[in-house]
Write a protein that holds these residues in place. Sequence first.
Motif, PDB file in Angstrom:
ATOM      1  N   SER A 107      -1.438   3.196  13.705  1.00  0.00           N
ATOM      2  CA  SER A 107      -2.804   3.711  13.734  1.00  0.00           C
ATOM      3  C   SER A 107      -2.856   5.187  13.328  1.00  0.00           C
ATOM      4  O   SER A 107      -1.885   5.732  12.809  1.00  0.00           O
TER       5      SER A 107
ATOM      6  N   THR B 199      -5.402  -5.930  -2.094  1.00  0.00           N
ATOM      7  CA  THR B 199      -6.755  -5.425  -2.369  1.00  0.00           C
ATOM      8  C   THR B 199      -6.626  -4.364  -3.456  1.00  0.00           C
ATOM      9  O   THR B 199      -5.519  -4.133  -3.964  1.00  0.00           O
TER      10      THR B 199
ATOM     11  N   LEU C 262       0.599  -2.581   9.213  1.00  0.00           N
ATOM     12  CA  LEU C 262      -0.058  -1.462   8.526  1.00  0.00           C
ATOM     13  C   LEU C 262      -1.298  -1.886   7.750  1.00  0.00           C
ATOM     14  O   LEU C 262      -2.104  -1.038   7.369  1.00  0.00           O
TER      15      LEU C 262
ATOM     16  N   SER D 160      -8.420   1.714   4.499  1.00  0.00           N
ATOM     17  CA  SER D 160      -7.963   3.012   5.001  1.00  0.00           C
ATOM     18  C   SER D 160      -8.775   4.224   4.547  1.00  0.00           C
ATOM     19  O   SER D 160      -8.457   5.348   4.935  1.00  0.00           O
TER      20      SER D 160
ATOM     21  N   TYR E 153     -14.551   3.847   9.763  1.00  0.00           N
ATOM     22  CA  TYR E 153     -13.099   3.634   9.646  1.00  0.00           C
ATOM     23  C   TYR E 153     -12.412   3.888  10.983  1.00  0.00           C
ATOM     24  O   TYR E 153     -11.676   3.031  11.505  1.00  0.00           O
TER      25      TYR E 153
ATOM     26  N   ASP F  46       0.770  -9.051   2.179  1.00  0.00           N
ATOM     27  CA  ASP F  46      -0.282  -8.158   1.679  1.00  0.00           C
ATOM     28  C   ASP F  46      -1.287  -8.976   0.867  1.00  0.00           C
ATOM     29  O   ASP F  46      -0.912  -9.872   0.113  1.00  0.00           O
ATOM     30  N   LYS F  47      -2.563  -8.634   1.029  1.00  0.00           N
ATOM     31  CA  LYS F  47      -3.621  -9.330   0.291  1.00  0.00           C
ATOM     32  C   LYS F  47      -3.753  -8.807  -1.143  1.00  0.00           C
ATOM     33  O   LYS F  47      -4.406  -9.422  -1.977  1.00  0.00           O
TER      34      LYS F  47
ATOM     35  N   ASN G 202      -1.015  11.568   5.772  1.00  0.00           N
ATOM     36  CA  ASN G 202       0.222  11.447   5.000  1.00  0.00           C
ATOM     37  C   ASN G 202      -0.020  11.889   3.560  1.00  0.00           C
ATOM     38  O   ASN G 202      -1.117  11.734   3.033  1.00  0.00           O
TER      39      ASN G 202
ATOM     40  N   GLY H 112       0.828  -1.205   0.000  1.00  0.00           N
ATOM     41  CA  GLY H 112       0.000   0.000   0.000  1.00  0.00           C
ATOM     42  C   GLY H 112       0.859   1.250   0.000  1.00  0.00           C
ATOM     43  O   GLY H 112       2.073   1.196  -0.206  1.00  0.00           O
ATOM     44  N   PHE H 113       0.220   2.357   0.273  1.00  0.00           N
ATOM     45  CA  PHE H 113       0.903   3.664   0.202  1.00  0.00           C
ATOM     46  C   PHE H 113       2.026   3.768   1.250  1.00  0.00           C
ATOM     47  O   PHE H 113       3.214   3.740   0.913  1.00  0.00           O
ATOM     48  N   ILE H 114       1.663   3.839   2.529  1.00  0.00           N
ATOM     49  CA  ILE H 114       2.690   4.043   3.561  1.00  0.00           C
ATOM     50  C   ILE H 114       3.576   2.796   3.677  1.00  0.00           C
ATOM     51  O   ILE H 114       4.800   2.885   3.784  1.00  0.00           O
TER      52      ILE H 114
ATOM     53  N   ASP I 145      -4.117 -12.894   3.299  1.00  0.00           N
ATOM     54  CA  ASP I 145      -5.134 -12.078   3.968  1.00  0.00           C
ATOM     55  C   ASP I 145      -4.859 -12.140   5.473  1.00  0.00           C
ATOM     56  O   ASP I 145      -4.759 -13.242   6.040  1.00  0.00           O
ATOM     57  N   ILE I 146      -4.762 -10.987   6.129  1.00  0.00           N
ATOM     58  CA  ILE I 146      -4.478 -11.011   7.581  1.00  0.00           C
ATOM     59  C   ILE I 146      -5.588 -11.711   8.366  1.00  0.00           C
ATOM     60  O   ILE I 146      -5.371 -12.141   9.497  1.00  0.00           O
TER      61      ILE I 146
ATOM     62  N   LYS J 242     -10.409   1.349  13.564  1.00  0.00           N
ATOM     63  CA  LYS J 242      -9.000   1.521  13.959  1.00  0.00           C
ATOM     64  C   LYS J 242      -8.890   1.642  15.485  1.00  0.00           C
ATOM     65  O   LYS J 242      -7.974   1.095  16.094  1.00  0.00           O
TER      66      LYS J 242
HETATM   67  P1  NAD Z   1      -3.526   1.830   1.851  1.00  0.00           P
HETATM   68  O1  NAD Z   1      -5.000   1.670   1.725  1.00  0.00           O
HETATM   69  O2  NAD Z   1      -2.778   2.603   0.833  1.00  0.00           O
HETATM   70  O3  NAD Z   1      -2.836   0.384   1.947  1.00  0.00           O
HETATM   71  C1  NAD Z   1      -3.374  -0.652   2.706  1.00  0.00           C
HETATM   72  C2  NAD Z   1      -2.644  -1.938   2.314  1.00  0.00           C
HETATM   73  O4  NAD Z   1      -3.192  -3.004   3.130  1.00  0.00           O
HETATM   74  C3  NAD Z   1      -2.856  -2.352   0.860  1.00  0.00           C
HETATM   75  O5  NAD Z   1      -1.651  -2.781   0.288  1.00  0.00           O
HETATM   76  C4  NAD Z   1      -3.842  -3.516   0.951  1.00  0.00           C
HETATM   77  O6  NAD Z   1      -3.694  -4.461  -0.096  1.00  0.00           O
HETATM   78  C5  NAD Z   1      -3.475  -4.115   2.301  1.00  0.00           C
HETATM   79  N1  NAD Z   1      -4.590  -4.866   2.891  1.00  0.00           N
HETATM   80  C6  NAD Z   1      -5.870  -4.443   3.043  1.00  0.00           C
HETATM   81  N2  NAD Z   1      -6.613  -5.430   3.583  1.00  0.00           N
HETATM   82  C7  NAD Z   1      -5.772  -6.483   3.795  1.00  0.00           C
HETATM   83  C8  NAD Z   1      -5.949  -7.780   4.339  1.00  0.00           C
HETATM   84  N3  NAD Z   1      -7.148  -8.212   4.755  1.00  0.00           N
HETATM   85  N4  NAD Z   1      -4.878  -8.590   4.422  1.00  0.00           N
HETATM   86  C9  NAD Z   1      -3.655  -8.179   3.995  1.00  0.00           C
HETATM   87  N5  NAD Z   1      -3.443  -6.962   3.444  1.00  0.00           N
HETATM   88  C10 NAD Z   1      -4.485  -6.121   3.351  1.00  0.00           C
HETATM   89  O7  NAD Z   1      -3.311   2.435   3.304  1.00  0.00           O
HETATM   90  P2  NAD Z   1      -2.245   3.504   3.824  1.00  0.00           P
HETATM   91  O8  NAD Z   1      -2.765   4.852   3.593  1.00  0.00           O
HETATM   92  O9  NAD Z   1      -0.903   3.132   3.349  1.00  0.00           O
HETATM   93  O10 NAD Z   1      -2.345   3.223   5.400  1.00  0.00           O
HETATM   94  C11 NAD Z   1      -1.565   2.197   6.004  1.00  0.00           C
HETATM   95  C12 NAD Z   1      -1.858   2.172   7.484  1.00  0.00           C
HETATM   96  O11 NAD Z   1      -1.557   3.422   8.069  1.00  0.00           O
HETATM   97  C13 NAD Z   1      -3.318   1.883   7.822  1.00  0.00           C
HETATM   98  O12 NAD Z   1      -3.340   1.061   8.951  1.00  0.00           O
HETATM   99  C14 NAD Z   1      -3.897   3.258   8.124  1.00  0.00           C
HETATM  100  O13 NAD Z   1      -4.970   3.165   9.036  1.00  0.00           O
HETATM  101  C15 NAD Z   1      -2.694   3.946   8.753  1.00  0.00           C
HETATM  102  N6  NAD Z   1      -2.646   5.406   8.597  1.00  0.00           N
HETATM  103  C16 NAD Z   1      -2.776   5.991   7.359  1.00  0.00           C
HETATM  104  C17 NAD Z   1      -2.650   7.384   7.239  1.00  0.00           C
HETATM  105  C18 NAD Z   1      -2.764   8.074   5.897  1.00  0.00           C
HETATM  106  O14 NAD Z   1      -2.775   9.299   5.856  1.00  0.00           O
HETATM  107  N7  NAD Z   1      -2.824   7.363   4.792  1.00  0.00           N
HETATM  108  C19 NAD Z   1      -2.418   8.161   8.385  1.00  0.00           C
HETATM  109  C20 NAD Z   1      -2.303   7.523   9.634  1.00  0.00           C
HETATM  110  C21 NAD Z   1      -2.405   6.149   9.722  1.00  0.00           C
END
Ligand code: NAD
Length: 354
Positions: free
Chosen positions: A133, A40, A85, A89, A160, A37-38, A190, A14-16, A63-64, A164
């Motif tokens: 989180s 998605t 992570l 999201s 959401y 990673d799943k 982020n 995913g992103f972060i 899948d987690i 969390k």
């Molecule tokens: P994202 O949606 O870009 O990525 C989520 C990743 O999780 C994806 O690669 C997806 O395939 C994977 N995923 C989803 N469901 C899954 C499952 N059941 N099993 C395995 N993998 C699975 O999210 P993001 O923005 O990178 O956020 C990552 C984490 O950071 C999250 O926990 C989010 O709550 C937290 N967070 C995000 C931000 C933000 O601004 N984006 C800020 C604070 C915290």
Amino acid sequence: MQKKRHLLITGGAGFIGSHVVRLFVNKYPDYEIINLDKLTYAGNLANLKDIESRPNYRFEKCDICDFDAVCNIFRKYDIDGVIHLAAESHVDRSIKDPFTFAKTNVLGTLSMLQAAKTYWNNDWEGKLFYHISTDEVYGALEFDGSMFTEQTKYNPHSPYSASKASSDHFVRAFHDTYGMPTIVTNCSNNYGPYQFPEKLIPLFINNIRHHKPLPVYGKGENVRDWLFVEDHAKAIDTIFHNGKIAETYNIGGFNEWKNIDLIKVIIKTVDKLLGNPEGTSLDLITYVTDRSGHDLRYAIDATKLKNELGWEPSLQFEEGIEKTVQWYLDNQEWLDNITSGEYEKYYDEMYNQR
Ligand code: NAD
Ligand code: DAU
């Protein structure tokens, strides 16, 4: 010399997560980094092209929520550290489909915790379960200058943030009940490369590129605190190695922006980098129905992290936003690959409902 670690990073496509994986793979060649990673709609292995063939990197599609499969991965790699992570999201999706959020974010986190507990079998020496989180668990602030600290009571409003918050409680419960070494961090919004373009900044950059309307929710007065994603990844590195067990750390940019002001900065930067006269894309701004339960303001007080572990954001916002816009303009193929097909249909449907 760092001790060799076998580190499981969930949501690494995913992103972060992709920034965290890249940082750890590059910085710690002696660690084995396993990305679970799943894949998605939000997971994309193209985010990790530059490091995918490194000898210290492995990918497991999983899948987690699949407890047995997660247990197998703990055994296969002798995992001693987790940075968790993986999550659903996006707030707007949680309003449409709360069940998926409860399943992945709550039950998925519980499945990860239980797998770690089973594999580590009460031998906590050298182990860490680090849960990522969000500031959204704290609820919403007024425009009164106050900020979220680690002592702020949880008060989530969206499905959401409720999911969390629940996952954070489970992580702390595993520490308090079983003694599992855990850390939780709550971070602000982020921005940066590889963010799925349903989120404000990449969505607006992409829409400007296609001369599509820029849907501003409500009056555009909500405030968010923005942090460059690589600074978040560096904070995670610092906390993973030096954070105190059972602690919570807030991570933020000390960088609050009212949405409409931020949107004007995005428009100005995209127009400048595309060579358009200043103000060209301003008329794409379209005020639409507000998000239900839209939190007014988030602002993180990250003083504890600065005072105790010496982390603070390194990038000025003006530099970060220009770098980000440039990245999306230079990586249009990446954007086009994920915005065509299924996602385009979903976005048009969501937009038409507003
Ligand atoms: P994202 O949606 O870009 O990525 C989520 C990743 O999780 C994806 O690669 C997806 O395939 C994977 N995923 C989803 N469901 C899954 C499952 N059941 N099993 C395995 N993998 C699975 O999210 P993001 O923005 O990178 O956020 C990552 C984490 O950071 C999250 O926990 C989010 O709550 C937290 N967070 C995000 C931000 C933000 O601004 N984006 C800020 C604070 C915290
Ligand atoms: O605060 C941390 C959170 O930041 C993370 O936990 C979430 O995973 C992440 O998605 C983000 O949540 P937000 O809801 O704040 O991000 P989003 O990019 O969806 O929206 C940012 C702000 O912009 C918010 O006030 C809603 C508004 N917005 C968003 C979109 C997508 C619009 O006005 N129009 C839009 O089209």
